[in-house]
Enzyme design. Sequence first.
Site, mmCIF file in Angstrom:
data_model
loop_
_atom_site.group_PDB
_atom_site.id
_atom_site.type_symbol
_atom_site.label_atom_id
_atom_site.label_comp_id
_atom_site.label_asym_id
_atom_site.label_seq_id
_atom_site.Cartn_x
_atom_site.Cartn_y
_atom_site.Cartn_z
ATOM 1 N N GLU A 34 -2.232 8.369 -16.282
ATOM 2 C CA GLU A 34 -2.840 8.021 -14.990
ATOM 3 C C GLU A 34 -1.878 8.303 -13.835
ATOM 4 O OE1 GLU A 34 -6.242 5.241 -14.343
ATOM 5 O OE2 GLU A 34 -5.083 4.032 -15.765
ATOM 6 N N TYR A 104 -4.097 10.142 -22.832
ATOM 7 C CA TYR A 104 -4.804 9.130 -22.058
ATOM 8 C C TYR A 104 -6.248 9.133 -22.555
ATOM 9 C CZ TYR A 104 -6.937 6.576 -18.210
ATOM 10 O OH TYR A 104 -7.660 5.653 -17.475
ATOM 11 N N ASP A 145 -1.784 5.768 -23.588
ATOM 12 C CA ASP A 145 -2.767 4.704 -23.397
ATOM 13 C C ASP A 145 -3.980 5.099 -24.240
ATOM 14 O OD1 ASP A 145 -4.719 2.960 -22.612
ATOM 15 O OD2 ASP A 145 -4.575 3.419 -20.464
ATOM 16 N N ASN A 147 -6.451 3.040 -25.036
ATOM 17 C CA ASN A 147 -7.628 2.253 -24.665
ATOM 18 C C ASN A 147 -8.341 1.687 -25.896
ATOM 19 O OD1 ASN A 147 -8.072 1.829 -21.827
ATOM 20 N ND2 ASN A 147 -8.221 4.050 -21.605
ATOM 21 N N ASP A 245 -0.881 -2.059 -14.066
ATOM 22 C CA ASP A 245 -1.465 -3.088 -14.924
ATOM 23 C C ASP A 245 -1.038 -2.919 -16.387
ATOM 24 O OD1 ASP A 245 -2.956 -0.752 -14.881
ATOM 25 O OD2 ASP A 245 -4.915 -1.727 -14.853
#
Length: 255
Positions: A34, A104, A145, A147, A245
């Site tokens: 990101e 990602y 990441d 997710n 975050d």
Amino acid sequence: MKIATWNVNSLKVRLPQLLDWLERAAPHVVCLQETKLEDHAFPVKALQEAGYESVFAGQKTYNGVAILSRTPQSDVSVGIPGFSDDQKRVLASTIAGIRFVCLYVPNGQAVGSDKYAYKLKWLAALAQWLRLELARHPNMALLGDFNIAPEPRDVHDPALWEGHVLFSEPERAAFRDLLALGFKDAFRLFEQPEKSFTWWDYRMMAFRRNHGLRIDHILLSEPLARSCASCSIERELRKLERPSDHAPVIAELKT
């Protein structure tokens, strides 16, 4: 060799924090997600001055991945071969004999949505490609990441999250499919504190209450897993002013 992954949630915003952390932690290789920067805006010079060579694939406002290294990178590739996708989510390079893949993974938005279907299709294409890549590169590390929270212990409230995006069974099965290719979850190679997470929502005082998920991972092929000496979450960076975050995850390999 220290290797790390961090979803910075805007490199433009988080660059000072990244540079401070690079100086303090001194990782050899860092995978970023990101970045949210078009390639012409990537801070190549600032990172060079910090001692890192960069390869990157970005787009405006969304997504974007980068690999930073203290030593030269080669055989750089972008995306999943054979999978048509304009989103910049996958970047690979070879560093010191190790194939690094920065990921990602799509968020999926909500179970049953078009974006959820895209996520599962994307993960299936990723696994198919990595099966071939692993045959070419026995020393391989997947960082990013994902997710996906793989297990109930990776979620602050499994009953609340069960069946929801990031913790649905099809997503967890896709994560297990990656492990079945011959990868190990570096974090789970060691005893870890309970309720260890890498992401906390900005809302509802989630970080203060430790209402998080462990969705950022370092997966290592068998030879690298045998050389892994440690893996930890750099939780302190989530305490900074205007933080991402996500917190970085860092592993040390004996090379």
